[in-house]
Design a protein around this motif. Structure first.
Motif, PDB file in Angstrom:
ATOM      1  N   CYS A  17       0.855  -1.191   0.000  1.00 51.58           N
ATOM      2  CA  CYS A  17       0.000   0.000   0.000  1.00 51.58           C
ATOM      3  C   CYS A  17       0.889   1.239   0.000  1.00 51.58           C
ATOM      4  O   CYS A  17       1.760   1.371   0.869  1.00 51.58           O
ATOM      5  CB  CYS A  17      -0.892  -0.001   1.231  1.00 51.58           C
ATOM      6  N   ILE A  19       0.317   4.105   0.899  1.00 56.33           N
ATOM      7  CA  ILE A  19       0.042   5.038   1.991  1.00 56.33           C
ATOM      8  C   ILE A  19       0.631   4.518   3.303  1.00 56.33           C
ATOM      9  O   ILE A  19       1.452   5.174   3.925  1.00 56.33           O
ATOM     10  CB  ILE A  19      -1.476   5.266   2.162  1.00 56.33           C
ATOM     11  N   CYS A  20       0.217   3.298   3.701  1.00 63.04           N
ATOM     12  CA  CYS A  20       0.672   2.790   4.998  1.00 63.04           C
ATOM     13  C   CYS A  20       1.818   1.793   4.854  1.00 63.04           C
ATOM     14  O   CYS A  20       2.364   1.322   5.862  1.00 63.04           O
ATOM     15  CB  CYS A  20      -0.484   2.165   5.762  1.00 63.04           C
ATOM     16  N   CYS A  43      -4.942   0.776   0.342  1.00 63.32           N
ATOM     17  CA  CYS A  43      -5.563  -0.423   0.903  1.00 63.32           C
ATOM     18  C   CYS A  43      -6.858  -0.058   1.622  1.00 63.32           C
ATOM     19  O   CYS A  43      -7.107   1.094   1.965  1.00 63.32           O
ATOM     20  CB  CYS A  43      -4.601  -1.153   1.826  1.00 63.32           C
ATOM     21  N   CYS A  46      -6.654   1.801   4.928  1.00 62.87           N
ATOM     22  CA  CYS A  46      -6.338   3.218   4.762  1.00 62.87           C
ATOM     23  C   CYS A  46      -7.599   4.001   4.410  1.00 62.87           C
ATOM     24  O   CYS A  46      -7.833   5.094   4.935  1.00 62.87           O
ATOM     25  CB  CYS A  46      -5.296   3.419   3.666  1.00 62.87           C
TER      26      CYS A  46
END
Ligand code: ZN
Ligand code: ZN
Length: 383
Positions: A17, A19-20, A43, A46
């Motif tokens: 992912c 983002i995370c 994901c 997120c």
């Protein structure tokens, strides 16, 4: 950052992912979602974390789009470019949803298809986006009725097959259920009957036995008639179901024909057939517009002195038979003056006939009229 434009993202990048940074390797149930606003992938957790409390900015660095949670969905195509093109295509096709039978000619239909394809490609490749979007919006607002009608037609075509299929399945299910119920009922009755038989036989005498046998015969007859009525009931139920489904189909078509096209000629698409609404039918006029009560050349009187008619007027047998002297006056005068409204030269000029036939006919007609005026008898048919 997820790569959008290069088209071929690397495999390992795909599994993490952006983002995370959690990866599918550690969390095999992880699902990636995208939002058609910017197609940045992230994901599910997120999405839950960032957008549950309402619309928020895309967390991808450099992307300033505001995203809503309800627009997030799973990716259908591996290539995000394809995903985006399919979305744009769907959107444009939903608006420009004219059908072939709405066009005057095959050429117009082809031109429309080409125009639509050009618009889609413009939006996909980013050429003239503002102008294309403006055109689309303008078309959508001015053709709302036809867009809705065509959407309804499409969905009806798609659903009619499924509907039919599910209807048949439902029918089969009902038949099976009825058969099962009947079998169970019969089985229970049989068991109960057997029990009472045995108890009565155990308590009774030899006479009772013959009576019981007769009763058993009766029960059998009753059962078969009950089965027949049950079958009838089932058949009626199915017929009612069928009628209902037909009615709903009819309702749909009525709705379709009710949704007419907008009368504004769309400027975007050319070659569309003109939709004409038929005029309401006028009541039938047996005389073709002729007013029988209209008297241009005479006034109808109540009495005309005539020796010959006087006899008929005074004859009570004739009056009793339904003869009405006034009716006779009215009809005779109408016939006598009927020709005065016709101007033969005008009619012949309209017909574009040759001048010599015109002259000849005029002579005969005038002669005939003169003869009729003198003798009071209709002349021989001159034509
Ligand atoms: Zn994440
Ligand atoms: Zn974004």
């Amino acid at each position: 950052m997820a790569s959008r434009e290069n088209g071929t993202p690397r495999r390992d990048e795909d599994e993490v992912c952006p983002i995370c940074k959690s990866s599918r390797y550690l969390n095999p149930d992880m699902r990636f979602l995208i939002n058609p606003e910017c197609y940045h992938k992230m994901c599910e957790s997120c999405v839950d974390r960032i957008f549950s409390s309402g619309p928020n900015a895309c967390p991808v660095i450099g992307c300033k789009k505001t995203l809503r949670k309800n627009r997030f969905r799973t990716q259908t195509f591996e290539d995000i470019g394809v995903e985006r093109e399919v979305d744009i295509r769907k959107r444009v096709m939903r608006i420009l949803n004219r059908r072939e039978d709405e066009f005057d000619s095959k050429l117009d239909w082809d031109n429309f298809l080409e125009q639509r394809e050009t618009m889609i490609m413009n939006l996909v490749t980013g050429v003239d986006i503002a102008k294309t979007e403006a055109n689309l919006r303008k078309y959508e607002t001015s053709n709302l009725d036809s867009i809705r009608a065509n959407q309804a037609r499409e969905s009806q075509e798609a659903s009619s097959f499924l509907e039919q299929q599910s209807f048949e399945q439902e029918q089969a299910r009902l038949r099976r259920q009825a058969a099962r119920e009947e079998y169970e009922k019969e089985h229970n009755e049989l068991l109960a009957g057997r029990e009472s038989f045995l108890s009565r036989l155990a308590a009774g005498t030899a006479d009772d036995a013959t009576n019981l046998a007769r009763e058993g015969q009766k029960i059998l007859l009753k059962k078969s008639s009950a089965r027949r009525s049950e079958e009838d009931r089932l058949r009626q139920k199915q017929a009612a179901l069928r009628g209902e489904s037909k009615k709903s189909a009819l309702g749909k078509t009525a709705l379709l024909s009710g949704a007419g096209d907008s009368d504004v000629e769309p400027s975007l698409i050319k070659g569309l057939k003109k939709v004409s609404i038929p005029e309401p039918e006028k009541p039938y006029d047996p005389f073709g517009g002729l007013d029988l009560g209209k008297k241009d050349y005479y006034v109808l009187k109540d009495h005309y002195p005539s020796q010959w008619l006087e006899e008929a007027r005074k004859n009570t047998t004739m009056a009793a038979g339904g003869f009405d002297i006034k009716e006779y006056y009215s009809r005779t005068l109408f016939e006598a003056f009927a020709g005065l409204g016709c101007f033969i030269d005008e009619e012949v000029a309209k017909r574009g006939g040759a001048s010599e036939t015109f002259g000849m006919r005029k002579g005969i007609a005038t002669q005939g009229a003169a003869q009729q005026a003198v003798t009071g008898k209709p002349a021989e048919d001159i034509f």
